[in-house]
Structure formats: C-alpha cells, structure tokens
Design an enzyme around this catalytic site. Structure first.
Site, PDB file in Angstrom:
ATOM      1  N   ILE A 125       0.761  -1.198   0.084  1.00 41.26           N
ATOM      2  CA  ILE A 125       0.239  -0.091   0.122  1.00 41.26           C
ATOM      3  C   ILE A 125       0.878   1.144  -0.119  1.00 41.26           C
ATOM      4  O   ILE A 125       1.690   1.460   1.022  1.00 41.26           O
ATOM      5  CB  ILE A 125      -1.023  -0.255   1.190  1.00 41.26           C
ATOM      6  CG1 ILE A 125      -1.744  -1.162   1.000  1.00 41.26           C
ATOM      7  CG2 ILE A 125      -1.443   1.351   1.396  1.00 41.26           C
ATOM      8  CD1 ILE A 125      -2.996  -1.249   2.043  1.00 41.26           C
ATOM      9  N   SER A 128       1.740   6.796   1.922  1.00 41.10           N
ATOM     10  CA  SER A 128       2.576   7.791   2.701  1.00 41.10           C
ATOM     11  C   SER A 128       3.727   8.319   1.777  1.00 41.10           C
ATOM     12  O   SER A 128       4.186   7.474   1.005  1.00 41.10           O
ATOM     13  CB  SER A 128       3.147   7.297   4.044  1.00 41.10           C
ATOM     14  OG  SER A 128       2.265   6.770   4.909  1.00 41.10           O
ATOM     15  N   SER A 160       5.219  -1.055   3.359  1.00 33.40           N
ATOM     16  CA  SER A 160       5.516  -2.192   3.777  1.00 33.40           C
ATOM     17  C   SER A 160       5.337  -3.373   2.626  1.00 33.40           C
ATOM     18  O   SER A 160       4.467  -3.193   1.878  1.00 33.40           O
ATOM     19  CB  SER A 160       4.553  -2.658   4.742  1.00 33.40           C
ATOM     20  OG  SER A 160       4.874  -1.508   5.993  1.00 33.40           O
ATOM     21  N   GLU A 243      -8.551  -0.570   7.490  1.00 35.72           N
ATOM     22  CA  GLU A 243      -7.154  -0.582   8.167  1.00 35.72           C
ATOM     23  C   GLU A 243      -6.999  -0.561   9.742  1.00 35.72           C
ATOM     24  O   GLU A 243      -6.074  -1.231  10.202  1.00 35.72           O
ATOM     25  CB  GLU A 243      -6.305   0.249   7.586  1.00 35.72           C
ATOM     26  CG  GLU A 243      -4.887   0.444   7.822  1.00 35.72           C
ATOM     27  CD  GLU A 243      -3.851   1.208   7.091  1.00 35.72           C
ATOM     28  OE1 GLU A 243      -4.413   1.821   6.240  1.00 35.72           O
ATOM     29  OE2 GLU A 243      -2.678   1.363   7.445  1.00 35.72           O
ATOM     30  N   THR A 367      -1.333   7.642  13.341  1.00 40.15           N
ATOM     31  CA  THR A 367      -0.835   8.141  14.545  1.00 40.15           C
ATOM     32  C   THR A 367      -1.740   8.196  15.821  1.00 40.15           C
ATOM     33  O   THR A 367      -2.859   8.429  15.404  1.00 40.15           O
ATOM     34  CB  THR A 367       0.315   9.218  14.626  1.00 40.15           C
ATOM     35  OG1 THR A 367      -0.653  10.521  14.645  1.00 40.15           O
ATOM     36  CG2 THR A 367       1.247   9.055  13.759  1.00 40.15           C
TER      37      THR A 367
HETATM   38  C1  FAD Z   1       5.932  -0.139  10.615  1.00 37.44           C
HETATM   39  C2  FAD Z   1       5.093   1.029   9.733  1.00 37.44           C
HETATM   40  C3  FAD Z   1       4.595   0.552   8.611  1.00 37.44           C
HETATM   41  C4  FAD Z   1       4.089   1.376   7.710  1.00 37.44           C
HETATM   42  N1  FAD Z   1       3.689   0.876   6.430  1.00 37.44           N
HETATM   43  C5  FAD Z   1       3.079   1.852   5.524  1.00 37.44           C
HETATM   44  C6  FAD Z   1       2.580   1.316   4.518  1.00 37.44           C
HETATM   45  O1  FAD Z   1       2.584  -0.112   4.166  1.00 37.44           O
HETATM   46  N2  FAD Z   1       2.126   2.159   3.603  1.00 37.44           N
HETATM   47  C7  FAD Z   1       2.080   3.578   3.854  1.00 37.44           C
HETATM   48  O2  FAD Z   1       1.631   4.074   2.926  1.00 37.44           O
HETATM   49  N3  FAD Z   1       2.503   4.028   4.803  1.00 37.44           N
HETATM   50  C8  FAD Z   1       3.031   3.170   5.960  1.00 37.44           C
HETATM   51  N4  FAD Z   1       3.576   3.742   7.067  1.00 37.44           N
HETATM   52  C9  FAD Z   1       3.245   5.046   7.420  1.00 37.44           C
HETATM   53  C10 FAD Z   1       2.535   5.446   8.508  1.00 37.44           C
HETATM   54  O3  FAD Z   1       1.256   5.569   7.890  1.00 37.44           O
HETATM   55  C11 FAD Z   1       2.888   6.896   8.759  1.00 37.44           C
HETATM   56  O4  FAD Z   1       4.125   6.930   9.521  1.00 37.44           O
HETATM   57  C12 FAD Z   1       1.971   7.794   9.553  1.00 37.44           C
HETATM   58  O5  FAD Z   1       0.549   8.029   8.949  1.00 37.44           O
HETATM   59  C13 FAD Z   1       2.712   9.061  10.059  1.00 37.44           C
HETATM   60  O6  FAD Z   1       2.985   9.631   9.062  1.00 37.44           O
HETATM   61  P1  FAD Z   1       4.524  10.488   9.305  1.00 37.44           P
HETATM   62  O7  FAD Z   1       5.172   9.338   9.702  1.00 37.44           O
HETATM   63  O8  FAD Z   1       4.717  11.146   8.099  1.00 37.44           O
HETATM   64  O9  FAD Z   1       4.610  11.500  10.483  1.00 37.44           O
HETATM   65  P2  FAD Z   1       3.970  13.028  10.509  1.00 37.44           P
HETATM   66  O10 FAD Z   1       2.544  13.084   9.880  1.00 37.44           O
HETATM   67  O11 FAD Z   1       5.023  13.766   9.877  1.00 37.44           O
HETATM   68  O12 FAD Z   1       3.646  13.342  12.186  1.00 37.44           O
HETATM   69  C14 FAD Z   1       4.827  13.531  12.868  1.00 37.44           C
HETATM   70  C15 FAD Z   1       4.151  13.609  14.420  1.00 37.44           C
HETATM   71  O13 FAD Z   1       3.350  14.828  14.394  1.00 37.44           O
HETATM   72  C16 FAD Z   1       1.937  14.401  14.710  1.00 37.44           C
HETATM   73  N5  FAD Z   1       0.977  15.198  14.065  1.00 37.44           N
HETATM   74  C17 FAD Z   1       0.874  15.324  12.645  1.00 37.44           C
HETATM   75  N6  FAD Z   1      -0.116  15.974  12.187  1.00 37.44           N
HETATM   76  C18 FAD Z   1      -0.920  16.222  13.457  1.00 37.44           C
HETATM   77  C19 FAD Z   1      -2.246  16.825  13.818  1.00 37.44           C
HETATM   78  N7  FAD Z   1      -2.889  17.528  12.680  1.00 37.44           N
HETATM   79  N8  FAD Z   1      -2.725  17.026  15.072  1.00 37.44           N
HETATM   80  C20 FAD Z   1      -1.756  16.370  15.987  1.00 37.44           C
HETATM   81  N9  FAD Z   1      -0.607  15.709  15.643  1.00 37.44           N
HETATM   82  C21 FAD Z   1      -0.068  15.765  14.364  1.00 37.44           C
HETATM   83  C22 FAD Z   1       1.740  12.912  14.718  1.00 37.44           C
HETATM   84  O14 FAD Z   1       0.978  12.318  15.260  1.00 37.44           O
HETATM   85  C23 FAD Z   1       3.378  12.493  14.876  1.00 37.44           C
HETATM   86  O15 FAD Z   1       3.449  12.375  16.165  1.00 37.44           O
HETATM   87  C24 FAD Z   1       4.151   2.732   8.038  1.00 37.44           C
HETATM   88  C25 FAD Z   1       4.675   3.140   8.866  1.00 37.44           C
HETATM   89  C26 FAD Z   1       5.224   2.292  10.278  1.00 37.44           C
HETATM   90  C27 FAD Z   1       5.726   3.031  11.285  1.00 37.44           C
END
Ligand code: FAD
Length: 385
Positions: A125, A128, A160, A243, A367
């Site tokens: 998928i 991100s 992933s 999901e 998150t």
């Molecule tokens: C093990 C793992 C597997 C994954 N697999 C996939 C996958 O297969 N496909 C895929 O597409 N993605 C995948 N992801 C990505 C995952 O969906 C994202 O990590 C997640 O959505 C957070 O996005 P980011 O890492 O860009 O953090 P950011 O969005 O940059 O957030 C950083 C911090 O800011 C906080 N924050 C951001 N916006 C807000 C808000 N509006 N209000 C309050 N707090 C906020 C967040 O809670 C977080 O603490 C995976 C992640 C992990 C850890």
C-alpha cells in the site's frame, strides 16, 4: 451487557484452532509477534486460502465465502492469538480486497479477488510520502492521463512489503489544480511495471519490511484506476476504517503477553503484588480492547459504517500493545523496572525485539494523535480547529 457466540461461531473458532495446532508447529513459526507484519510466509497464506479463509466475507463469485464480519473477526483473532505468519495475505484480505469490492471495476474484481482469496497475491500500500503522512492529502505523487494510460511520477515511503508484493495500491494526485482533497485517485499497479524502484528501509531492529518506492514515469493502463477519477479521498476514508478497526491493533503481541505471564509464574515473580496487579490490569485491558474491536465488527454486520469507533479501538489497542512490550521486557530480563530491587537477568532476543518494535504500533495506520483528532471531531463533535 452479556453476549454470546452462536454454536456455529463457537464451532468455527474450534475449527480454526485445530487448523493452527496442526499447521503452525509444521511451519516452525508458533508464537511469532507481529505475525501480520513480519510473519511473511506465502506457503502458509496459501494454506489459509485453501481453507477459504482469505476474503471470508466476500461474495462466493469472487472466491469468498460470503460469511459475516463476526466470523472474520473470530478467524483473525485466533490467527493472531496463535502467532500465525499471515503477513503475505493480510493487506489484500483486510484492505485492498474490500476496496476493490467496493469501488473496483468488474474486470478488477474478477482478476484480483479470487487470486487474493487463494493466497496467491501479496499487495503493498503506497500512500505515505516524505511530506505526506498524517496529512495524506498533501501527497505529491502525480498520475497524468495520457491517452489510454496513466503516467505515475513521485516517491512513496514506509511501503511495507513493496519488495515482496506483486501488486501495489497507489494513491496519486490526478488533478493538481483542485483543492487538495478533491484531486486524488487510487490505482492498482503491477510491481513489475518498468520505472518502479524499490529501496529497502531497515528499521531499528535491523529488519527489512518497509521500503521507499520510486515511480519514474510509470505507465499503467487506464484500467488500473480504482473507482472514480478524483474521488479517491472519499474512497480511502472507508478503507482506512478497515485498516484501523481490526483485532491486529490489539493482539499484535498477544503471544508475548501469554508467554510473559507463563515465564513470570514459573520464575515465581507473580508472588510480587505489584507485578500481579500490572498483569491483571493488562488482562482487563486486553479484554476491553477486544470488545472495542467486536463492536466495530458488530456495526459492520448490521450494515452500519464505523467511523470514530475504529479510531477508538486502534488508539486504545495500540497503546496497550506498547505497554505489553514494556512489561514483557521487565519480566524476561529487567524485573527491577517493575519491582525495584529485583535481580535482573540477561535479555533474550524476543522481549528486546518487542520493545524496540513497539513504537511502530502507534504510528502505522495513523498516529495516536490523529486518532484522537478523529475522536474529538467525529466522536465528540468538537470543532476541527
Ligand atoms: C511499521 C510501519 C509500517 C508502515 N507501513 C506503511 C505502508 O505500508 N504504507 C504506507 O503508505 N504507509 C506506511 N506507514 C506510514 C504511516 O502511515 C505513517 O508513518 C503515519 O501515517 C504518520 O506519518 P509520518 O510518519 O509522516 O508522521 P507525520 O505525519 O510527519 O507526524 C509526525 C508527528 O506529528 C504528529 N501530527 C501530525 N499531524 C498532526 C495533527 N494534525 N494533529 C496532532 N498531531 C499531529 C503525529 O502524530 C506525529 O507524532 C508505516 C509506518 C510504520 C511505522
């Protein structure tokens, strides 16, 4: 409130348990934490598919068994409870299959669903991006229409299974001029298409399960579009509920919890009231988290659409999974963390691995902060800003 399972549901649970008791030792993978993420075994997935247990709720004409969401929950609960290696089919069964069923063309359903149900296809998928995680609608990958093709250009991250999947569900911007939520579409893309580069990302355990994926002018046929052009955002919303709302957000490390309790009992640690109290609270919370997930399945079985309920079960469940990892770490190797003064012991790999993996629970799939936002706005009706 009291509820009970039907005799058929109890019999189905028993059938799944017997299958797992037979198959898991043969696979040598019993008690595998995070089996839906890191337990990648195409052979085991084919066995699950041969039983008709992938796409259990899908119509029979697409290879499903037309069973209800409760049956699927019983099945997935037992798979995770036993630590089964189900990652090779999990995303197709949980998410991409239902998305295709809801919005896909007849051609897409006829091709993908039966193969997925047989355990032959692994999906990844690609949502991100480096600058679009929580704010997914900020994504920059574009898909440009060119005759009977789409040309996809951009970069995804944390994808992933991209190195193991045959197909990828890709979200891309199809109308850059539209407001950000309105110009997004979904595609299903063959990973063998020229122009796709998958680069491994190694997590802090030293394990490889997610990746960066680059799309350099990747040409896909018009038939790769899922549903309506520019309506992707609205289609994704229901998919995210699939999901987030499953038992894997509560039970990912259930086998570890089970073994930690046994270990504590054998070592006499449970004579300490502080540890007994902590374990009892975890047990209560596991049951509460399980019931939150059962509520989501119950809503689905009533034809209702869960919204904030999935956010609630994921937020509650994933924080609990983190706590289980922390308590297991103490029990197996560092009792002094929980019981000051208790002697330590060398850590074996399993609890250390679980503790290092634990931060992922509240990140992947949205998150904890984002889920709280959903609870505040959709659950409590509070203003968004
Ligand atoms: C093990 C793992 C597997 C994954 N697999 C996939 C996958 O297969 N496909 C895929 O597409 N993605 C995948 N992801 C990505 C995952 O969906 C994202 O990590 C997640 O959505 C957070 O996005 P980011 O890492 O860009 O953090 P950011 O969005 O940059 O957030 C950083 C911090 O800011 C906080 N924050 C951001 N916006 C807000 C808000 N509006 N209000 C309050 N707090 C906020 C967040 O809670 C977080 O603490 C995976 C992640 C992990 C850890």
């Amino acid at each position: 409130m009291r509820f009970s399972f039907t005799p058929e549901q109890d019999a189905f649970r028993q059938e799944v348990r017997e299958f797992l008791a037979r198959e898991l030792p043969a696979e040598g993978l019993r008690h595998y934490e995070d089996g839906w993420i890191t337990g990648f075994s195409p052979g085991f997935s084919r066995k699950v598919g041969a039983r008709g247990w992938i796409g259990l709720t899908w119509p029979t004409r697409y290879g499903g068994k037309a069973r209800g969401p409760m049956d699927r929950l019983i099945l997935t609960e037992e798979l995770l409870r036993a630590g089964a290696p189900v990652a090779a089919h999990w995303l197709g069964d949980r998410q991409v299959g239902p998305a295709l069923l809801a919005y896909g063309s007849e051609e897409q359903k006829a091709f993908f669903l039966p193969r997925t149900a047989r355990g032959e296809i692994t999906f990844c998928i690609a949502m991100s991006e480096p600058a679009a995680g929580s704010d997914l609608a900020a994504l920059r990958t574009v898909a440009i229409e060119d005759g009977h093709e789409w040309v996809i250009r951009g970069q995804k991250v944390w994808t992933s299974f991209a190195h193991q999947a045959q197909y990828c569900y890709v979200v891309a911007r199809t109308d850059p001029a539209a407001p950000k939520h309105k110009g997004i579409s979904e595609f299903v893309v063959d990973m063998r298409t020229p122009g796709i580069t998958v680069r491994p990302l190694i997590d802090m355990l030293g394990e490889h399960h997610f990746n960066e994926v680059f799309f350099d002018d990747v040409r896909v046929p018009a038939s790769a579009l899922i549903g309506q052009k520019n309506r992707g955002w609205y289609q994704i919303a229901s998919q995210l509920d699939f999901e987030r709302g499953g038992i894997e957000r509560v039970f990912s490390n259930y086998p570890l919890f089970h073994d930690a309790v046994e270990h504590a009992r054998r070592r006499g640690l449970t004579r300490d009231a502080r540890l007994r109290d902590r374990l009892a609270r975890l047990m209560v919370d596991l049951e509460a988290g399980r019931l939150l997930v059962y509520r989501v399945a119950w809503l689905l079985s009533q034809g209702k659409v869960p919204t904030w309920e999935t956010a609630l079960s994921k937020r509650f469940g994933t924080e609990l999974e983190q706590e289980i990892a922390e308590v297991a770490l103490s029990i197996f190797g560092l009792p002094g963390l929980l019981m000051p003064g208790a002697p330590g012991a060398p850590l074996d790999g399993r609890p250390a691995r679980a503790a290092l993996y634990a931060p992922a629970y509240t990140l992947q799939g949205g998150t904890g902060n984002i889920l709280r936002n959903i609870l505040a706005t959709r659950g409590l009706g509070l203003p968004a800003d």
